[in-house]
Design a protein around this motif. Structure first.
Motif, PDB file in Angstrom:
ATOM      1  N   GLN A   1      31.215  35.844  38.966  1.00 15.24           N
ATOM      2  CA  GLN A   1      31.351  37.175  38.360  1.00 15.24           C
ATOM      3  C   GLN A   1      30.446  37.337  37.141  1.00 15.24           C
ATOM      4  O   GLN A   1      30.132  38.453  36.749  1.00 15.24           O
ATOM      5  CB  GLN A   1      32.796  37.433  37.945  1.00 15.24           C
TER       6      GLN A   1
ATOM      7  N   GLU B   1      37.500  38.071  53.089  1.00 15.77           N
ATOM      8  CA  GLU B   1      37.873  38.690  51.821  1.00 15.77           C
ATOM      9  C   GLU B   1      36.574  39.045  51.111  1.00 15.77           C
ATOM     10  O   GLU B   1      35.641  38.248  51.095  1.00 15.77           O
ATOM     11  CB  GLU B   1      38.645  37.715  50.933  1.00 15.77           C
TER      12      GLU B   1
ATOM     13  N   TYR C   1      35.066  40.582  47.401  1.00 10.26           N
ATOM     14  CA  TYR C   1      35.245  40.969  46.001  1.00 10.26           C
ATOM     15  C   TYR C   1      33.974  41.695  45.591  1.00 10.26           C
ATOM     16  O   TYR C   1      32.877  41.182  45.804  1.00 10.26           O
ATOM     17  CB  TYR C   1      35.433  39.729  45.117  1.00 10.26           C
TER      18      TYR C   1
ATOM     19  N   THR D   1      34.390  47.477  42.155  1.00  9.34           N
ATOM     20  CA  THR D   1      35.849  47.656  42.137  1.00  9.34           C
ATOM     21  C   THR D   1      36.500  46.688  41.150  1.00  9.34           C
ATOM     22  O   THR D   1      37.675  46.351  41.292  1.00  9.34           O
ATOM     23  CB  THR D   1      36.464  47.438  43.538  1.00  9.34           C
ATOM     24  N   ALA D   2      35.723  46.239  40.178  1.00  7.90           N
ATOM     25  CA  ALA D   2      36.218  45.292  39.159  1.00  7.90           C
ATOM     26  C   ALA D   2      36.744  44.014  39.808  1.00  7.90           C
ATOM     27  O   ALA D   2      37.730  43.436  39.374  1.00  7.90           O
ATOM     28  CB  ALA D   2      37.278  45.935  38.270  1.00  7.90           C
ATOM     29  N   TRP D   3      36.066  43.589  40.878  1.00  8.13           N
ATOM     30  CA  TRP D   3      36.349  42.328  41.562  1.00  8.13           C
ATOM     31  C   TRP D   3      37.741  42.286  42.190  1.00  8.13           C
ATOM     32  O   TRP D   3      38.331  41.218  42.346  1.00  8.13           O
ATOM     33  CB  TRP D   3      36.120  41.131  40.632  1.00  8.13           C
ATOM     34  N   GLN D   4      38.248  43.437  42.617  1.00  6.15           N
ATOM     35  CA  GLN D   4      39.514  43.462  43.346  1.00  6.15           C
ATOM     36  C   GLN D   4      39.284  42.973  44.773  1.00  6.15           C
ATOM     37  O   GLN D   4      38.278  43.305  45.398  1.00  6.15           O
ATOM     38  CB  GLN D   4      40.090  44.891  43.374  1.00  6.15           C
ATOM     39  N   ARG D   5      40.233  42.202  45.285  1.00  8.32           N
ATOM     40  CA  ARG D   5      40.086  41.647  46.639  1.00  8.32           C
ATOM     41  C   ARG D   5      40.335  42.716  47.699  1.00  8.32           C
ATOM     42  O   ARG D   5      41.289  43.468  47.616  1.00  8.32           O
ATOM     43  CB  ARG D   5      41.068  40.502  46.838  1.00  8.32           C
ATOM     44  N   GLU D   6      39.460  42.740  48.699  1.00  9.83           N
ATOM     45  CA  GLU D   6      39.639  43.562  49.889  1.00  9.83           C
ATOM     46  C   GLU D   6      39.694  42.596  51.069  1.00  9.83           C
ATOM     47  O   GLU D   6      38.887  41.675  51.151  1.00  9.83           O
ATOM     48  CB  GLU D   6      38.469  44.527  50.089  1.00  9.83           C
TER      49      GLU D   6
END
Length: 124
Positions: free
Chosen positions: A70, A89, A91, A95-100
């Motif tokens: 990051q 997954e 990041y 998205t401020a390193w939010q997991r998808e």
């Protein structure tokens, strides 16, 4: 990456991360750099890093490497690919390193390299 300046690298190319006097090198499974890199042994400006998760590496990939990666100014996405089943997954910096999370039949777009694919295609 045909038609772009982007270049993929496999696990024999290191990523250099420097924070102050602390310098670390990691060997990601795959990385893509779209900025010109000048060293033949490591990159400092990848836009995408992909790690394949295994039982022995997943803790490091999800914690230490996630935090370290990051800090790379040019990195836009960090993707973790399951070794055992069609699961991904992603990041993203935007998205401020939010997991998808994406599974088997789901489509995912890796925005940093403008590539859309179905997760299971990564396992073909």
């Amino acid at each position: 990456m045909q038609g772009t300046r982007c270049e993929p690298f496999q696990s024999d190319m290191k990523v250099k991360i420097q924070r102050g006097g602390d310098v670390r090198f990691y060997y990601p499974d795959v990385q893509v750099a779209c900025e010109e890199e000048t060293d033949r042994y490591y990159n400092e400006r990848p836009c995408l890093i992909v790690e394949v998760l295994s039982d022995s590496t997943q803790r490091t990939d999800r914690t230490e490497k996630l935090m370290a990666y990051q800090t790379i100014e040019y990195l836009q996405e960090y993707a973790l690919l399951s070794q055992d089943s069609p699961y991904l997954e992603v990041y993203r910096r935007r998205t401020a390193w939010q997991r998808e999370s994406f599974s088997e039949k789901q489509s995912v777009t890796l925005e940093s390299i403008d590539l859309t694919l179905v997760v299971e295609a990564l396992y073909s």
